[in-house]
Scaffold this active site. Structure first.
Site, PDB file in Angstrom:
ATOM      1  N   SER A  23     -11.130  11.564   8.466  1.00  0.00           N
ATOM      2  CA  SER A  23     -11.963  11.187   7.316  1.00  0.00           C
ATOM      3  C   SER A  23     -11.137  10.704   6.128  1.00  0.00           C
ATOM      4  O   SER A  23     -11.683  10.403   5.063  1.00  0.00           O
ATOM      5  CB  SER A  23     -12.790  12.410   6.877  1.00  0.00           C
ATOM      6  N   LYS A  61       0.839  -1.211   0.000  1.00  0.00           N
ATOM      7  CA  LYS A  61       0.000   0.000   0.000  1.00  0.00           C
ATOM      8  C   LYS A  61       0.873   1.260   0.000  1.00  0.00           C
ATOM      9  O   LYS A  61       0.669   2.180  -0.786  1.00  0.00           O
ATOM     10  CB  LYS A  61      -0.896  -0.027   1.245  1.00  0.00           C
ATOM     11  N   LYS A 108       1.955  -4.057  10.984  1.00  0.00           N
ATOM     12  CA  LYS A 108       0.575  -4.096  11.511  1.00  0.00           C
ATOM     13  C   LYS A 108       0.618  -4.640  12.924  1.00  0.00           C
ATOM     14  O   LYS A 108       1.522  -5.397  13.271  1.00  0.00           O
ATOM     15  CB  LYS A 108      -0.296  -5.010  10.641  1.00  0.00           C
TER      16      LYS A 108
HETATM   17  N1  GLU Z   1      -4.963   1.316   9.395  1.00  0.00           N
HETATM   18  C1  GLU Z   1      -4.875   2.065   8.187  1.00  0.00           C
HETATM   19  C2  GLU Z   1      -4.546   1.157   7.007  1.00  0.00           C
HETATM   20  O1  GLU Z   1      -4.748  -0.021   7.062  1.00  0.00           O
HETATM   21  C3  GLU Z   1      -3.928   3.243   8.307  1.00  0.00           C
HETATM   22  C4  GLU Z   1      -2.514   2.912   8.612  1.00  0.00           C
HETATM   23  C5  GLU Z   1      -1.639   4.118   8.937  1.00  0.00           C
HETATM   24  O2  GLU Z   1      -2.107   5.234   8.848  1.00  0.00           O
HETATM   25  O3  GLU Z   1      -0.503   3.878   9.294  1.00  0.00           O
HETATM   26  O4  GLU Z   1      -4.173   1.616   5.974  1.00  0.00           O
END
Ligand code: GLU
Length: 534
Positions: free
Chosen positions: A249, A150, A162
């Site tokens: 948001s 991502k 994570k």
């Molecule tokens: N939990 C969100 C995701 O899965 C945001 C992760 C973040 O901002 O580090 O993308």
């Protein structure tokens, strides 16, 4: 062009050996082979499967790239590429922490938490913390891998991580949750697993600004008391303690922007035989938490009709569209969508109900081989992480559905997290130094042009700022700056994904295109920095 690609694709093997003449060696690992047809694959297996499919597609191109090392033998090039591709398929580090808490009623309970670091090609790592009963090590590892792809997808200089705690937060008091969060933070700090330069958590399922503020406070009062960058230990904080306007948001906003960048693209809409734009497109959303609610709000404001909302305990339906801003007010007061009188409670399974666009924004594995055939939507926007299984996706792709994948579609959250992180380590908020001066320059420039022109002729019409220039001139609040920067990031990633889809003739397989687009960049970072150092 895309339609002709679709025809070609049916005649082609799924990877694309037409582009380069190097042989494709990368194999989908044996244990993942059944995932393609599995009704209920392990979440970690499906994430790895998606990655390995992309690795297969790009491998010949990567080997070709190794020709930049003329001294290397062909086998050496192949070995180097394979090593990096295999490394991307595994997780660097993962920890499990177990600690006791005393509950309000005096009983003791052992709490389990996890944190995984996927690939450390860029530091810090980045990824949320979730609180849910289905949290386990294998799921957290898979979610960490999604984060790596991502971040690379939207060009953020982060590795992926994570974390999660295996609890149902509804069963705990606020004080108990605070104890759990602070203790989990300490366990990770002691193991050097989090820190402003190591790994920066953020909200995820069932966590938010409140939990983030507990984590910052815990860090600042212990390990981080001398750290000038201590507020950068997490993102998604409340604004008054170093958060950024627009983070709350951001994921939903990103889902809308990701959809918009396909919906406004004539060529991609031809594939669906659709007119461009949101007007009159019917949308069903699964989940009305942080992601689903804001995604619904933005698509509603863009002109779409949100006709259905599926929550875990109730589904709402209104064929004429639900006024999402009105529903927001209702939810603000009642804390649930249940009982909202301007839509009917539906007993129908909304995932497969008649609609144009489906936004799964709740949890993983909701679109599977069991329901994919019945899905009517032609455009799917994955607001959640991993909502579609490979077997489900295969059916959708064959039906010509356009599926905008999680690693791009929900990247708005981590993108704005990055802006928050920069704000924290730069110790200055956006626009504080220069936004007024930019808007003044625009105004003075227009004035100066008008004065000069009027000196030439009296009836010279005044030059006014057009819509775009007005937007830039008015972009002085932090939230506006964040929105415009997010737009730039989403646009450049969409262009990259579309480019890969064309280049590798992937047609509507946007997930593979997005993985390829991301993995190329990670590959290059690992390759040029020497993989053995990771
Ligand atoms: N939990 C969100 C995701 O899965 C945001 C992760 C973040 O901002 O580090 O993308």
């Amino acid at each position: 062009m895309l339609r002709s690609l679709a025809r070609i694709r049916h005649r082609m093997p799924s990877c694309c050996p037409l582009l380069v003449s190097v042989r494709n060696e990368h194999k989908i690992p044996e244990k993942l082979q059944s995932v393609e047809t599995d009704k209920d694959p392990e979440f970690s297996a499906m994430v790895l499967y998606y990655y390995h499919k992309a690795a297969q597609t790009m491998e010949p191109e990567l080997i070709k790239e190794m020709e930049k090392y003329p001294h290397m033998k062909a086998e050496e090039r192949q070995a180097r590429v394979s090593a990096i591709l295999n490394m991307l398929g595994s997780v660097s580090t993962s920890v499990e922490v177990n600690f006791p808490i005393v509950r309000k009623n005096g009983t003791y309970e052992i709490i389990s938490g996890y944190r995984s670091h996927h690939v450390r090609h860029r530091l810090p790592l980045k990824g949320g913390i979730r609180y849910a009963l289905d949290v386990n090590e294998s799921e957290v590892k898979a979610l960490a891998a999604i984060m790596t792809f991502k971040c690379a997808c939207v060009n953020l200089p982060y590795g992926g991580s994570k974390g999660g705690v295996c609890i149902d937060p509804k069963q705990y008091t606020v004080d108990e949750l605070q104890t759990i969060t602070r203790r989990y933070t300490m366990e990770l700090l002691k193991r050097n697993m989090i820190g402003p330069g190591i790994d920066v958590p953020a909200p995820d399922v069932n966590t938010g600004p409140r939990e983030m503020s507990w984590i910052v406070d815990q860090y600042q009062k212990t390990f981080g008391y001398k750290d000038i960058n201590s507020s950068a230990i997490v993102t998604g904080k409340p604004v008054h303690i170093g958060g950024i306007n627009g983070r709350h948001s951001a994921t939903g906003r990103g889902v809308w922007k990701a959809g918009d960048l396909f919906l406004q693209d004539k060529e991609w809409m031809e594939l669906l035989k659709w007119k461009t734009g949101w007007e009159d497109k019917r949308v069903i959303v699964q989940g009305f938490g942080n992601v689903g609610s804001f995604a619904s709000k933005f698509v509603h404001e863009a002109g779409a009709k949100v006709i259905g909302i599926k929550e875990f305990d109730v589904s709402l339906y209104n064929k004429d569209g639900i006024d999402i801003n009105d529903l927001f007010e209702y939810v603000e007061e009642k804390k649930t969508i249940k009982g909202y009188s301007k839509a009917e409670e539906s007993k129908e399974e909304l995932l497969t109900a008649d609609t144009d666009i489906l936004m799964p924004c709740a949890t993983q594995k909701v679109i599977t081989s069991e329901n994919a055939n019945d899905i009517k939507a032609k455009l799917i926007l994955e607001g959640a992480n991993g909502p579609t299984t490979p077997a489900g996706e295969k059916i959708l792709l064959e039906k010509g559905v356009l599926l905008v994948p999680d690693l791009y579609c929900n990247a708005g959250g981590v993108t704005v997290s990055y802006f928050e992180y920069l704000k924290n380590i730069n110790h200055v908020s956006y626009g504080k130094m220069n936004s007024k001066s930019t808007s003044q320059i625009i105004t003075e420039l227009l004035n100066s042009i008008n004065e000069s022109m009027q000196q030439c002729s009296d009836d010279y019409p005044e030059i006014k700022a057009n819509k775009k220039l007005t937007k830039i001139r008015e972009c002085t609040r932090e939230a506006d700056i964040v929105d415009s920067a997010l737009q730039t990031v989403m646009e450049s990633a969409a262009a990259g994904i579309k480019h890969m889809a064309h280049k590798f003739e992937l047609c509507n397989d946007l997930r593979r295109a997005a993985y390829v687009w991301s993995a190329f960049k990670i590959f290059q970072a690992l390759e040029s920095s020497g993989i053995s150092q990771q």
